[in-house]
Scaffold this motif. Structure first.
Motif, short mmCIF file in Angstrom:
data_model
loop_
_atom_site.label_atom_id
_atom_site.label_comp_id
_atom_site.label_asym_id
_atom_site.label_seq_id
_atom_site.Cartn_x
_atom_site.Cartn_y
_atom_site.Cartn_z
N HIS A 74 0.77 -1.22 0.00
CA HIS A 74 -0.11 0.07 -0.09
C HIS A 74 0.90 1.32 0.10
O HIS A 74 0.82 1.92 1.01
N GLN A 76 0.73 4.12 -1.21
CA GLN A 76 0.22 5.52 -0.79
C GLN A 76 0.07 5.88 0.80
O GLN A 76 0.05 6.95 1.10
N GLN A 77 0.24 4.79 1.43
CA GLN A 77 0.21 4.92 2.97
C GLN A 77 1.71 5.47 3.48
O GLN A 77 1.71 6.24 4.39
N PHE A 210 5.92 8.15 -4.00
CA PHE A 210 5.65 7.70 -2.85
C PHE A 210 6.88 7.58 -2.06
O PHE A 210 7.04 7.17 -0.85
#
Length: 582
Positions: A74, A76-77, A210
């Motif tokens: 994930h 985007q975290q 990211f």
């Protein structure tokens, strides 16, 4: 020292694991022990090494490793988590807008581009901040003020300020602490704000979209250096996927520049720019700036590949100066404009560099990249190339530069390769590129500076086990033998009794050592006074290994290419450039 706790049990566990294997390691008659670090207690008056030892725990602590595992699926975290850590450290994202940031990504050359850019703007009299990675010798190299690594006292002071705030708040956040690179990014922002820099040049760690540096909301200008295949487990395995990640640093209305890229990558960058409403321009060739200059531009960094980095740096610094309104019309009569609708990556019109820009390019220094050090009869060629494209550039630079040195030599020259590669990189393919350089010896060692009972916390990495590092060296040695068609393709076998012994007994031009210092001392055979320092000692090698060194003793000069890993180059510089360790 704080770092020395857990030393002996770590070494014994490693030895026990090796003894239990059904194959044996055979590494050149040296007694070795490897050391770990322990968290330093947070108390007033802690010294620099205590801060670095504590920092190193963020490489491996359980919460940091869990962050990495969770966020890989994930991504985007990562930015969400970064904002939380930033706030816990007492900083706000909005404060970063005051740093007037130049944000740079790329696969090859992003650090050099940043170095050129920082030097140019510092030459104009601005107080600069520069955040880069990795470090070569000391971790504080990553955070620079006016081109110099921050001092040990300053690093220690700001480290405990940030670490203390995060540590005090961790219980309210599930015990989490930021991982190593994320912490250093927060620390860099804190230092630059506290030291009131006029601008900050920020090099992306990995990727862009990211990467934790991409918490920046409003940079003044962005840049993308040459793209290639690297960090495929994180960024993807095609140039298009990698370009998508790199284009993630684009921001609405913020001018962005890229060097010329493969067309597949350019298509992705154009689409990303259009999506972000970011004006994107392609840099001209460096020769295009020459029209009205009295003599050719001279670069402080060697290698043809630095020319595209210098062109990108000229555009980044020129655009930053425009925004700062300090470009003199007398020096530059025309200025490019950056309409938001221009997202097609058109080539920007070259301008006439000012005398300050010209001097900045010539004065730039960036250790470990196409660097030459001459120590008497021994000349070191250091380049941290670790991708296929960067290794191609390294080979081109080394062959040209070494040939120039050999023409001036007083007699026969022996060429030696000192190599290591880490991570997922295709070291066999990189070694194949090095074969045409015609080395007389190929020497391999892990990125361990020395195997003695002292602690060099700046260069400790606990994300890779010692066993894996040594195994990788043997794989590299075997690959070189296969490329050179030398002997048994199974490569060297390792034997362990009470000591690790190195180097195959049969005739070969390859050797494997357990650390950088032992490799350098064997290569130089006492002919480099810096390495001959009595303080730099390693256990003696076997007589059979000594006899292999006859050509090194007889040659007029020894030329050593050190490449494959910036960490290897940094470990070598620790021993070769004593000023870098102070």
């Amino acid at each position: 020292m704080v770092c020395m706790s857990r030393v002996w049990q770590r070494g014994s566990r490693f030895a026990a694991r090796l003894r239990n294997r059904d194959w044996a390691f055979r590494l050149a008659g040296l007694s070795v022990r490897y050391y770990s670090t322990k968290t330093a207690p947070q108390i007033p008056g802690m010294e620099y090494q205590d801060a670095v030892c504590t920092l190193n725990t963020l490489q491996t602590n359980a919460s940091a490793l869990e962050q990495v595992r969770r966020e890989r699926s994930h991504p985007q975290q990562q930015l969400h988590a970064m904002r939380g850590f930033l706030e816990r450290a007492g900083l706000k994202v909005e404060e970063l807008d005051h740093l007037n940031i130049i944000h740079v990504t790329g696969t090859k050359g992003k650090g050099s581009t940043c170095a050129f850019t920082e030097q140019i703007l510092r030459s104009y009299g601005f107080r600069t901040g520069f955040y880069s990675s990795p470090h070569l010798v000391q971790v504080r190299e990553r955070i620079r003020i006016n081109g110099r690594p921050i001092g040990k006292e300053l690093f220690t002071k700001y480290f405990w300020q940030v670490y203390g705030r995060l540590d005090e708040s961790k219980d309210a956040h599930g015990g989490t602490m930021p991982a190593y690179f994320r912490f250093l990014t927060i620390l860099a922002f804190h230092v630059f704000l506290q030291e009131k820099v006029d601008l900050a040049v920020i090099e992306v760690g990995i990727g862009g979209a990211f990467d934790c540096t991409n918490i920046i909301r409003r940079p003044w200008v962005c840049g993308i250096s040459s793209l290639g295949i690297d960090h495929t487990q994180i960024l993807g395995d095609t140039i298009e996927k990698i370009a998508w990640q790199k284009g993630g640093i684009f921001k609405p209305g913020v001018p962005a520049f890229t060097v010329k890229q493969p067309e597949d990558a350019m298509v992705v960058l154009r689409n990303r720019a259009k999506e972000m409403k970011c004006p994107l321009w392609t840099c001209p060739d460096l020769e295009d700036y020459q029209a009205d200059l009295p003599e050719p531009l001279r670069l402080g960094l060697a290698g043809q590949h630095q020319r595209s980095n210098a062109s990108l740096a000229l555009q980044l610094s020129h655009t930053w100066l425009q925004k700062r309104c300090l470009v003199l019309k007398k020096e530059n009569k025309s200025f490019p404009s950056f309409p938001a609708e221009n997202t097609g990556g058109l080539q920007v019109t070259p301008f006439k560099p000012s005398p300050i820009m010209v001097k900045g390019l010539a004065d730039t220094e960036w250790p470990g990249r196409n660097q030459t050090l001459k120590h008497g009869a021994v000349t070191y060629f250091l380049d941290g190339a670790h991708t296929m494209r960067s290794m191609q550039a390294c080979v081109h630079w080394f062959r040209d530069t070494a040939a120039q040195h050999e023409r001036n030599a007083s007699g026969p020259v022996v060429r030696v390769l000192l190599f290591n590669a880490t991570g997922e990189r295709d070291s066999a393919a990189m070694l194949k590129l090095l074969v045409p350089c015609h080395f007389d010896f190929a020497v391999f060692c892990p990125n361990i500076t020395e195997v003695i009972t002292s602690c060099n916390a700046d260069q400790q990495n606990f994300n890779v086990s010692v066993e894996n590092m040594l195994t990788r060296c043997l794989d590299n040695e075997r690959s070189w033998r296969l490329h050179k068609s030398l002997g048994d393709p199974r490569g060297a076998q390792l034997l362990i009794e009470d000591t690790l012994s190195l180097v195959p007994e049969r005739k070969a031009d390859t050797l494997v050592f357990p650390c950088i210092l032992s490799a350098l001392q064997w290569i130089t055979q006492g002919r480099d006074s810096v390495l001959a320092d009595p303080a730099k000692t390693v256990p003696p090698v076997k007589p059979s290994v000594k006899t292999k060194a006859a050509p090194l003793c007889d040659a007029a000069e020894i030329h050593v290419l050190i490449t494959g890993s910036l960490h290897l180059v940094g470990g070598a510089l620790k021993h070769l450039d004593t000023a870098s360790s102070k």
